[in-house]
Design a protein around this motif. Structure first.
Motif, PDB file in Angstrom:
ATOM      1  N   SER A 150       0.835  -1.195   0.000  1.00 35.18           N
ATOM      2  CA  SER A 150       0.000   0.000   0.000  1.00 35.18           C
ATOM      3  C   SER A 150       0.869   1.243   0.000  1.00 35.18           C
ATOM      4  O   SER A 150       1.945   1.282   0.597  1.00 35.18           O
ATOM      5  N   SER A 151       0.383   2.256  -0.676  1.00 30.27           N
ATOM      6  CA  SER A 151       1.092   3.536  -0.670  1.00 30.27           C
ATOM      7  C   SER A 151       0.452   4.511   0.310  1.00 30.27           C
ATOM      8  O   SER A 151       0.786   5.697   0.308  1.00 30.27           O
ATOM      9  N   GLY A 152      -0.450   4.029   1.143  1.00 30.89           N
ATOM     10  CA  GLY A 152      -1.066   4.887   2.153  1.00 30.89           C
ATOM     11  C   GLY A 152      -2.358   4.303   2.683  1.00 30.89           C
ATOM     12  O   GLY A 152      -3.210   3.852   1.916  1.00 30.89           O
ATOM     13  N   ILE A 153      -2.506   4.290   4.022  1.00 34.38           N
ATOM     14  CA  ILE A 153      -3.732   3.797   4.650  1.00 34.38           C
ATOM     15  C   ILE A 153      -4.779   4.895   4.643  1.00 34.38           C
ATOM     16  O   ILE A 153      -4.539   6.010   5.113  1.00 34.38           O
ATOM     17  N   LEU A 154      -5.960   4.576   4.108  1.00 32.75           N
ATOM     18  CA  LEU A 154      -7.083   5.507   4.118  1.00 32.75           C
ATOM     19  C   LEU A 154      -7.953   5.309   5.337  1.00 32.75           C
ATOM     20  O   LEU A 154      -8.493   6.263   5.901  1.00 32.75           O
ATOM     21  N   SER A 155      -8.119   4.047   5.745  1.00 30.93           N
ATOM     22  CA  SER A 155      -9.002   3.735   6.867  1.00 30.93           C
ATOM     23  C   SER A 155      -8.578   2.413   7.473  1.00 30.93           C
ATOM     24  O   SER A 155      -8.127   1.509   6.768  1.00 30.93           O
ATOM     25  N   GLY A 162     -10.560  -8.536  17.589  1.00 29.38           N
ATOM     26  CA  GLY A 162      -9.205  -8.124  17.239  1.00 29.38           C
ATOM     27  C   GLY A 162      -8.905  -8.198  15.757  1.00 29.38           C
ATOM     28  O   GLY A 162      -7.751  -8.011  15.349  1.00 29.38           O
ATOM     29  N   TRP A 163      -9.923  -8.491  14.919  1.00 28.54           N
ATOM     30  CA  TRP A 163      -9.734  -8.508  13.464  1.00 28.54           C
ATOM     31  C   TRP A 163      -9.732  -7.079  12.938  1.00 28.54           C
ATOM     32  O   TRP A 163     -10.402  -6.194  13.491  1.00 28.54           O
ATOM     33  N   LEU A 164      -8.993  -6.870  11.850  1.00 27.21           N
ATOM     34  CA  LEU A 164      -8.841  -5.540  11.265  1.00 27.21           C
ATOM     35  C   LEU A 164      -9.284  -5.512   9.805  1.00 27.21           C
ATOM     36  O   LEU A 164      -9.096  -6.488   9.070  1.00 27.21           O
ATOM     37  N   THR A 165      -9.865  -4.385   9.405  1.00 34.14           N
ATOM     38  CA  THR A 165     -10.023  -4.073   7.981  1.00 34.14           C
ATOM     39  C   THR A 165      -9.162  -2.854   7.698  1.00 34.14           C
ATOM     40  O   THR A 165      -9.244  -1.844   8.399  1.00 34.14           O
ATOM     41  N   VAL A 166      -8.315  -2.961   6.689  1.00 36.81           N
ATOM     42  CA  VAL A 166      -7.421  -1.865   6.320  1.00 36.81           C
ATOM     43  C   VAL A 166      -7.689  -1.498   4.865  1.00 36.81           C
ATOM     44  O   VAL A 166      -7.541  -2.330   3.959  1.00 36.81           O
ATOM     45  N   THR A 167      -8.103  -0.255   4.647  1.00 38.82           N
ATOM     46  CA  THR A 167      -8.374   0.258   3.305  1.00 38.82           C
ATOM     47  C   THR A 167      -7.235   1.185   2.907  1.00 38.82           C
ATOM     48  O   THR A 167      -6.857   2.078   3.676  1.00 38.82           O
ATOM     49  N   GLY A 168      -6.691   0.947   1.723  1.00 39.08           N
ATOM     50  CA  GLY A 168      -5.546   1.759   1.320  1.00 39.08           C
ATOM     51  C   GLY A 168      -5.404   1.880  -0.172  1.00 39.08           C
ATOM     52  O   GLY A 168      -6.184   1.306  -0.952  1.00 39.08           O
ATOM     53  N   GLY A 176      -7.750  -0.792  -2.358  1.00 36.87           N
ATOM     54  CA  GLY A 176      -8.063  -2.157  -1.960  1.00 36.87           C
ATOM     55  C   GLY A 176      -8.302  -2.258  -0.471  1.00 36.87           C
ATOM     56  O   GLY A 176      -8.018  -1.328   0.302  1.00 36.87           O
ATOM     57  N   VAL A 177      -8.827  -3.403  -0.071  1.00 33.88           N
ATOM     58  CA  VAL A 177      -9.139  -3.674   1.333  1.00 33.88           C
ATOM     59  C   VAL A 177      -8.508  -5.011   1.708  1.00 33.88           C
ATOM     60  O   VAL A 177      -8.637  -5.989   0.973  1.00 33.88           O
ATOM     61  N   THR A 178      -7.843  -5.045   2.855  1.00 38.47           N
ATOM     62  CA  THR A 178      -7.293  -6.285   3.395  1.00 38.47           C
ATOM     63  C   THR A 178      -7.887  -6.533   4.765  1.00 38.47           C
ATOM     64  O   THR A 178      -7.947  -5.619   5.597  1.00 38.47           O
ATOM     65  N   VAL A 179      -8.325  -7.769   4.997  1.00 33.87           N
ATOM     66  CA  VAL A 179      -8.839  -8.179   6.303  1.00 33.87           C
ATOM     67  C   VAL A 179      -7.774  -9.022   6.988  1.00 33.87           C
ATOM     68  O   VAL A 179      -7.253  -9.980   6.410  1.00 33.87           O
ATOM     69  N   PHE A 180      -7.429  -8.661   8.234  1.00 33.64           N
ATOM     70  CA  PHE A 180      -6.464  -9.404   9.038  1.00 33.64           C
ATOM     71  C   PHE A 180      -7.177 -10.043  10.223  1.00 33.64           C
ATOM     72  O   PHE A 180      -8.071  -9.430  10.820  1.00 33.64           O
ATOM     73  N   PRO A 186      -3.352 -12.204   7.005  1.00 32.95           N
ATOM     74  CA  PRO A 186      -4.375 -11.743   6.056  1.00 32.95           C
ATOM     75  C   PRO A 186      -5.391 -12.833   5.763  1.00 32.95           C
ATOM     76  O   PRO A 186      -5.028 -13.986   5.512  1.00 32.95           O
ATOM     77  N   VAL A 187      -6.659 -12.468   5.809  1.00 38.25           N
ATOM     78  CA  VAL A 187      -7.750 -13.412   5.563  1.00 38.25           C
ATOM     79  C   VAL A 187      -8.252 -13.293   4.133  1.00 38.25           C
ATOM     80  O   VAL A 187      -8.488 -14.297   3.458  1.00 38.25           O
ATOM     81  N   ILE A 188      -8.410 -12.063   3.664  1.00 36.73           N
ATOM     82  CA  ILE A 188      -8.889 -11.821   2.305  1.00 36.73           C
ATOM     83  C   ILE A 188      -8.433 -10.449   1.859  1.00 36.73           C
ATOM     84  O   ILE A 188      -8.306  -9.524   2.677  1.00 36.73           O
ATOM     85  N   SER A 189      -8.141 -10.308   0.569  1.00 37.94           N
ATOM     86  CA  SER A 189      -7.800  -9.020  -0.037  1.00 37.94           C
ATOM     87  C   SER A 189      -8.762  -8.734  -1.171  1.00 37.94           C
ATOM     88  O   SER A 189      -9.027  -9.611  -2.014  1.00 37.94           O
ATOM     89  N   LEU A 190      -9.292  -7.526  -1.196  1.00 34.08           N
ATOM     90  CA  LEU A 190     -10.249  -7.102  -2.216  1.00 34.08           C
ATOM     91  C   LEU A 190      -9.679  -5.881  -2.915  1.00 34.08           C
ATOM     92  O   LEU A 190      -9.394  -4.861  -2.274  1.00 34.08           O
TER      93      LEU A 190
END
Length: 391
Positions: A150-155, A162-168, A176-180, A186-190
């Motif tokens: 990622s070139s920057g986290i948006l959200s 304790g699971w995370l969604t990271v949008t970047g 894209g979105v990654t679920v940890f 990582p669980v899934i990347s969209l």
């Protein structure tokens, strides 16, 4: 001899019957008592008992205030109450304290755009636009996540597991979105190339992730919500919201709450529209979405100026309660069934129907407030913080 045995057996049978009757009566009393505790929760004040059990070892003043402790300071201060302590974020980094004000962990780093997101057990702090984020929880030491692609986290958002969604901004895609999971795996990347993903959030059971994308058609922006199972890249439901820009959202057992600049929309966990509350022509001045089963809004009649009304909305988009305001609100926070409203004169703690639960008239110059689900409130100024424990 046989006659004697019959005589001895009769009292035994009577005693057994009597014990069964008493056991049944005791069970009925316990069930009715539990039911009464639920129905008359406000009158019985069970949260007072919770506060006593949690804070009985902490010394307070007659007003219910603890001794202040020094926090990390910094501009753009934000804070929240977790089950295991207090989490602060600011331009000076992230700091995690116990309920007694002892620093448990910290991540001292300069942040241009600090953001704090939390559930009741975990909190996450990151610098919007950077590639690192820090998760805090019961193990105290922060867990560092990095997004190398990622070139920057948006959200970034965390749930109670304790699971995370990271949008970047992902390489080779618009976003894209990654679920940890809780173990940083990582669980899934969209990935999205035809639209721009701005935010994503997980359901409390970690089975569904809702992704918000924005696109433009003939000069008009449109938001779309994509519901994915966390084991499938194809969405099982898609909801288009024409002319709606998502400012913030929350995902609980009742569904997905979406806040825009003129309305609040509630979607079911399967993507059906459950309810909507439109507050235009009033202007949104502030809000909190952390309450259980309700959202609180501060509204004003004019674009400039302070809020003039406080309103709580339920999961169907209906108004629970509304109240006029005659003072400037400095901070607002919700947790469980409680809502805390801090002004320059006092701190009011409400239930979700805006019934006053407790009032603190001397706030010691507090500028920030964060309420916990037992109605205790963390207060802070630019340098110190202290806890208010209602009696």
């Amino acid at each position: 001899m046989k006659q004697s045995n019959r005589t001895d057996a009769a009292p035994k049978k009577q005693n057994t019957f009597l014990r069964r009757v008493l056991a049944f009566a005791l069970t009925v009393v316990l069930v009715l008592g539990a039911l009464a505790a639920v129905v008359h929760r406000d009158k019985l004040n069970l949260d007072f008992l919770r506060r006593w059990l949690t804070y009985r070892s902490i010394q307070t003043s007659q007003a219910g205030l603890t001794e202040p402790f020094t926090h990390g300071g910094g501009d753009r201060l934000d804070m929240t109450c977790l089950e295991s302590g207090f989490l602060f974020s600011s331009t000076a980094g992230a700091h995690f304290y116990s309920s007694g004000g002892v620093e448990l962990a910290s991540q001292v780093t300069h942040m241009e755009n600090p953001v704090l997101n939390s559930a009741s057990r975990y909190g996450v702090v990151y610098d919007a636009g950077s590639t690192n984020l820090f998760r805090f929880g019961s193990n105290h030491e922060p867990i560092i996540y990095s997004e190398p692609d990622s070139s920057g986290i948006l959200s970034a958002r965390v749930n109670n597991s304790g699971w995370l969604t990271v949008t970047g901004l992902h390489n080779h895609y618009r976003s894209g979105v990654t679920v940890f999971d809780a173990h940083q795996q990582p669980v899934i990347s969209l990935n999205y190339s035809s639209a721009f993903a701005t935010d994503a959030i997980l359901s409390s059971d970690c089975r569904t992730v809702a992704v918000v994308t924005i696109s433009q058609t003939q000069g008009t922006f449109h938001s779309t919500v994509h519901f994915h199972s966390t084991n499938a890249t194809e969405p099982f439901a898609t909801v288009k919201l024409d002319g709606f820009t998502v400012l913030d959202m929350d995902f609980d057992s009742d569904g997905l709450w979406l806040l825009g600049d003129s309305s609040l929309v509630v979607l079911s966990p399967r993507g059906e529209v459950r309810g909507e509350y439109r507050f235009d022509p009033d202007y949104l001045k502030g809000y909190t979405m952390e309450g259980d089963g309700f959202v609180s809004l501060l509204l004003g009649k004019y674009r400039a100026g302070s809020a003039r009304s406080l309103i709580t909305i339920d999961r169907d988009g209906g108004v629970i309660a509304q109240q006029d305001l005659n003072t400037q609100v400095l901070s607002m926070s919700a947790s469980g069934r409680y809502l805390a409203l801090l002004s320059g004169q006092e701190l009011n703690i409400y239930t979700n129907d805006l019934t006053i639960y407790n009032t603190l008239y001397d706030t010691q110059g507090a500028r920030h407030a964060a309420v916990y689900n037992d109605a205790s409130v963390l207060l802070a100024d630019s340098q110190e913080a202290w806890l208010y424990i209602p009696s």
